[in-house]
Structure formats: C-alpha cells, structure tokens
Design a protein around this motif. Structure first.
Motif, short mmCIF file in Angstrom:
data_model
loop_
_atom_site.label_atom_id
_atom_site.label_comp_id
_atom_site.label_asym_id
_atom_site.label_seq_id
_atom_site.Cartn_x
_atom_site.Cartn_y
_atom_site.Cartn_z
N MET A 145 -10.40 -1.88 37.29
CA MET A 145 -11.44 -1.03 36.75
C MET A 145 -10.85 0.14 35.97
O MET A 145 -9.70 0.53 36.18
N GLN A 146 -11.69 0.72 35.12
CA GLN A 146 -11.38 2.00 34.50
C GLN A 146 -12.52 2.96 34.83
O GLN A 146 -13.63 2.54 35.16
N PRO A 147 -12.29 4.27 34.76
CA PRO A 147 -13.31 5.23 35.20
C PRO A 147 -14.65 5.13 34.50
O PRO A 147 -15.69 5.49 35.05
N ASP A 148 -14.66 4.60 33.26
CA ASP A 148 -15.92 4.48 32.53
C ASP A 148 -16.72 3.23 32.93
O ASP A 148 -17.79 2.98 32.39
N GLY A 149 -16.18 2.44 33.87
CA GLY A 149 -16.87 1.24 34.31
C GLY A 149 -16.46 -0.02 33.58
O GLY A 149 -16.95 -1.11 33.88
N SER A 150 -15.54 0.09 32.62
CA SER A 150 -15.03 -1.12 31.97
C SER A 150 -14.09 -1.85 32.93
O SER A 150 -13.59 -1.28 33.90
N LEU A 151 -13.87 -3.13 32.64
CA LEU A 151 -13.10 -3.98 33.55
C LEU A 151 -12.12 -4.82 32.75
O LEU A 151 -12.44 -5.31 31.66
N ILE A 152 -10.93 -4.98 33.30
CA ILE A 152 -9.91 -5.86 32.73
C ILE A 152 -9.66 -6.98 33.72
O ILE A 152 -9.46 -6.73 34.91
N ALA A 153 -9.71 -8.22 33.23
CA ALA A 153 -9.60 -9.38 34.12
C ALA A 153 -8.56 -10.36 33.60
O ALA A 153 -8.50 -10.64 32.40
N VAL A 154 -7.75 -10.88 34.52
CA VAL A 154 -6.77 -11.93 34.24
C VAL A 154 -7.36 -13.26 34.74
O VAL A 154 -7.79 -13.36 35.88
N PHE A 155 -7.37 -14.27 33.86
CA PHE A 155 -7.87 -15.58 34.24
C PHE A 155 -6.72 -16.56 34.44
O PHE A 155 -5.77 -16.59 33.66
N GLU A 156 -6.84 -17.37 35.50
CA GLU A 156 -5.91 -18.47 35.75
C GLU A 156 -6.71 -19.73 36.06
O GLU A 156 -7.92 -19.67 36.32
N ALA A 157 -6.02 -20.87 36.03
CA ALA A 157 -6.65 -22.15 36.37
C ALA A 157 -5.81 -22.86 37.42
O ALA A 157 -4.58 -22.71 37.47
N VAL A 158 -6.46 -23.63 38.25
CA VAL A 158 -5.79 -24.48 39.22
C VAL A 158 -5.75 -25.90 38.68
O VAL A 158 -6.79 -26.46 38.32
N GLY A 159 -4.54 -26.48 38.59
CA GLY A 159 -4.41 -27.86 38.13
C GLY A 159 -4.01 -27.99 36.68
O GLY A 159 -4.07 -29.09 36.12
N ASP A 160 -3.60 -26.90 36.03
CA ASP A 160 -3.16 -26.96 34.64
C ASP A 160 -1.78 -26.36 34.53
O ASP A 160 -1.36 -25.56 35.37
N THR A 161 -1.05 -26.74 33.47
CA THR A 161 0.27 -26.19 33.19
C THR A 161 0.38 -25.93 31.70
O THR A 161 0.23 -26.85 30.90
N PRO A 162 0.59 -24.69 31.25
CA PRO A 162 0.65 -23.46 32.04
C PRO A 162 -0.71 -23.12 32.65
O PRO A 162 -1.73 -23.51 32.10
#
Length: 448
Positions: A145-162
């Motif tokens: 989170m950031q104080p203004d309510g914005s959000l940073i998200a990292v996405f991953e997958a299960v079963g894929d390479t990379p």
C-alpha cells in the motif's frame, strides 16, 4: 500367409525400435557433453520439459491448483484471537490465492477496503507473458500500500515457466495507474523517493564460464529499479553480480536438484536499504539492496552502482524468505524449513549478523505446528511485536516479544467437497490508521 507376412515385418520393427533407442541415447549422450550440437539439444530438452509441465498443470482442476490451496488445519475462520492490550492497533493488508483481490482488514477481522485487480484486466499483448494461464492459476504474490490508498501488486502463476507475470499499480478505486509487465516475481519494495525495486526473471542459456550445471537453460534473476511512474531505470543481473564478487564460491552450494529446473539461485526477496537501516549495520550503505537467495541459503547485499554483491551471510536457516534489517542491526526473517523440533518446520527468527546467532525466535507447538514450506513473510511492528503469515496454514499471526499470540486471523474462504481446502495467504503489511492520508483514512475508518 498373413502370419508369415507379420513375421517378415518383425525384423523391420525391431530395427526401427533399435534406431529410436539409439537416437534417444545418442541425444542424451550429446546433451551430457560439450560436443556440438549439445547446447541445441539441451535447449530443446529444457523447452520440451517446460511445455510438458505447463500442459500437465492445465489438465488439473483449476479450482484447487497445486500450490494455491492447502488442507485446512482447523475449523477457525476469520478472527481467532485478539488481545487489544498487547496487539499493535492498525489495518492489515493481505491477499488470498483464490482470487485477485487485496483485502484491508481492521483488528476485528472486518474488511474495510478491497482492491480487485483481475490479471486479465491488466494484461496487454506486448507483455512478456504472451499466453497467460487461466486466472485461476494466477495470484497476487506481494501487495504493498501507499498512504493515498494506491496499491502495488506482483502477479505470479503456478504451473508456468517463467512464473513471474508482472507488476501493476492501481489507485484506491482499483483503476490501473501503470503496468510493468516483465517477468516480475516474488517481491517489490519502495524507496523513500518513490522509486521501486523489484525482481524479474529471464530465461538464459549463456555460458558464463562455470561448471556444466550452469550451462543449461536457466531462470536468471535481476534486480530492477523503476521510477515512481513504472519506467525501468536500472537492471542488475544477480548471477553476474555474484560471480564478479568475492562471494562467487557460494555458487558451489547450488543443490543438484535445482539444476534440471534451472532456478539455481531463486531470489525471493528484495529490500531497499534506507538511511536508518544503513546506520544500524556496518555491512551496508544507503541505497544498496538486501536480497535473499533461497536455494543456497544466502542473504546478500547488492550494490547497484558497482553491480556487485558486497556482503553475504549464511546461517542456521533453510529456504528463508523476507529478510529485513531491524533498527537494532539484527536481521528478521521467515525460516521456512530450519526448525527440526516437534513444532513444525517453520519459524520466525531474529539473527545477529555479526555472529549468525539466533537471538529471538518464534515457532509453533506440538499441538499446533507451524509449517509453511514455501512463501511467507514477517514484519516487526513498532511496539516490538512481530506480524507474520503462515502461508500454507492460511493464517496471519501477531506475537509478542514473549512469544504469546496476541492477534490471529484465519482465511475465512474454504473449498472442496467438505470445505477441507483453504487458500494460501500472502501478507502485505500492517499500518496504523494515522499512516494513511486523510482522504483515504476517512474511507477505511474501522467501525465500532
């Protein structure tokens, strides 16, 4: 006559089978040597193996994909424990692998805000992941989170390479601000000036002058620095940074079982070292990056300008995640597999980096073991308590310095025919209410 005709074909069938066997053995022999066309044969083998693994994963039941759901250990759902006198009051951010929603909850376990960010809504045709897996196999690995309510998200997958799928910033209303759709994975951290530091992985078969185990197709990790607007500013290849340092011999510790997968270092954490942290330790400077290499059990410091590992440490931890430099100069981390007692494999440990001595730890109990083989993280709170998530157990826990559970929340979501499955949880952080800007604070004010 038909029988004699079949008998006449037997030598031909035997010859064909023999040629297939010889071709297979020849390919294996070539791949095991440095004789041309060994590199091409190895690359084809690795590519075929990755494709088969992807197809095998796609045939599984998407609702309960491996690595995203575990066996529920208790019947508890939601808030399980809360001691207002000892816990650190604030709002807790987490994500769950059953959907693409980040949740902010109050101390009573009630949702006060959510960010819903389906990966399909942010994916673009020019992303590094050309053909994403179904959304049921994609999850938010880290949320900040950031104080203004914005959000940073990292996405991953299960079963894929990379398996790294990208980095996204959304505002308080889940509207996309920017995307960085490289193979981002595991972690992201924010510097005081608004820049971001994260990890990306890239397939690489370049011969870097090491033994044969490093000449296969690998998943190489890099630390990437982004501007506040998500533009790439700098990239440092971690394997090269390690090879160019006095710690290059740590590569001798790469376990044999990681070689076929190619993920030989498995960087799983990145932490920007700020001025206060740098002042607390003699081995790091402001602006350097603390990283974690799971497969060799190493915590290290990367100098971005020199593109070199300038400090490294090993100790009595196995498969560690999320090391943080504390105000007292010690390092706090989640030790996934280093507990050999009767209380489960996992523990949270505080380590004196000058001696590698464990000066504080928290483990489970024989009645309620603590076990998260992969993933999990921790946060030292301002009052001295420690917040962590036991990912595989689907729970968030706050413990006092004395090791007493003062707050616990169990993922309320269940699945399976008898509700026997629980989604894995990912911890973002806990923040006091006054950390947020007034505009967002009014939205998330806990109800009485």
């Amino acid at each position: 006559m038909a029988r004699r005709h079949d008998d006449a074909r037997l030598p031909l069938l035997g010859c064909a089978l023999g040629l297939l066997v010889l071709s297979f053995l020849g390919g294996m022999l070539i791949a095991a040597t440095e004789v041309f066309p060994a590199p091409a044969v190895r690359s084809a083998q690795d590519g075929a193996r990755a494709l088969l693994e992807r197809q095998r994963e796609l045939r599984k039941d998407e609702r309960y994909a491996s690595g995203l759901w575990e066996e529920a250990r208790t019947g508890q759902r939601g808030l399980a424990t809360h001691d207002p006198r000892q816990s650190f009051a604030g709002l807790t951010l987490y994500s769950s692998t059953h959907d693409h929603t980040a949740r902010l909850i109050d101390m009573a376990g009630r949702e006060v805000h959510t960010w819903e960010v389906p990966f399909r809504s942010v994916w673009q045709a020019d992303a590094r992941v050309r053909q994403p897996l179904p959304d049921g196999r994609i999850f938010m690995r880290a949320v900040r989170m950031q104080p203004d309510g914005s959000l940073i998200a990292v996405f991953e997958a299960v079963g894929d390479t990379p398996y790294g799928y990208g980095l996204v910033k959304v505002d308080r209303d889940s509207r996309v601000v920017w995307t960085y759709l490289e193979h981002v994975h595991h972690d992201v951290d924010l510097a005081p000036d608004g820049r971001l530091v994260t990890l990306i992985q890239e397939p690489n078969s370049e011969d870097i002058g090491r033994p044969n185990l490093l000449r296969r197709l690998r998943l190489d990790d890099s630390v990437v620095v982004l501007s506040p607007d998500g533009e790439e500013l700098h990239r440092v290849h971690l394997l090269t940074a390690l090879l160019n340092s006095r710690y290059a011999r740590l590569l001798d510790l790469v376990p044999w079982y990681t070689v076929p997968k190619g993920d030989i270092l498995h960087a799983n954490a990145v932490d920007y070292i700020d001025a206060a942290q740098a002042a607390a330790v003699p081995f790091a400077e402001e602006g350097q990056i603390l990283v974690s290499f799971r497969e060799i059990g190493v915590i290290a410091v990367l100098d971005l300008e020199r593109e070199e590992i300038v400090w490294a440490l090993r100790g009595a931890w196995i498969g560690q995640h999320d090391p943080d430099i504390l105000a007292n100069g010690n390092i706090l981390m989640f030790d996934n597999n280093g507990d050999f007692g009767e209380a489960g494999r996992s523990r949270v440990i505080e380590v004196d980096p000058s001696t590698t001595a464990i000066v504080w730890s928290y483990s489970g109990t024989p009645e309620r073991p603590m076990e998260s083989i992969i993933r999990s993280s921790q946060q030292r709170l301002p009052n001295g308590n420690t917040l962590f998530e036991e990912s595989d157990g689907g729970r968030l826990v706050e413990v006092s310095a004395a090791g007493e559970i003062v707050w616990e929340f169990v993922n309320p979501v269940r699945g399976g025919e008898r509700d026997e499955r629980i989604p894995v949880v990912m911890l973002g952080e806990r923040r006091p209410l006054d950390w947020f800007e007034p505009g967002f604070r009014a939205r998330v004010q806990p109800t009485s």
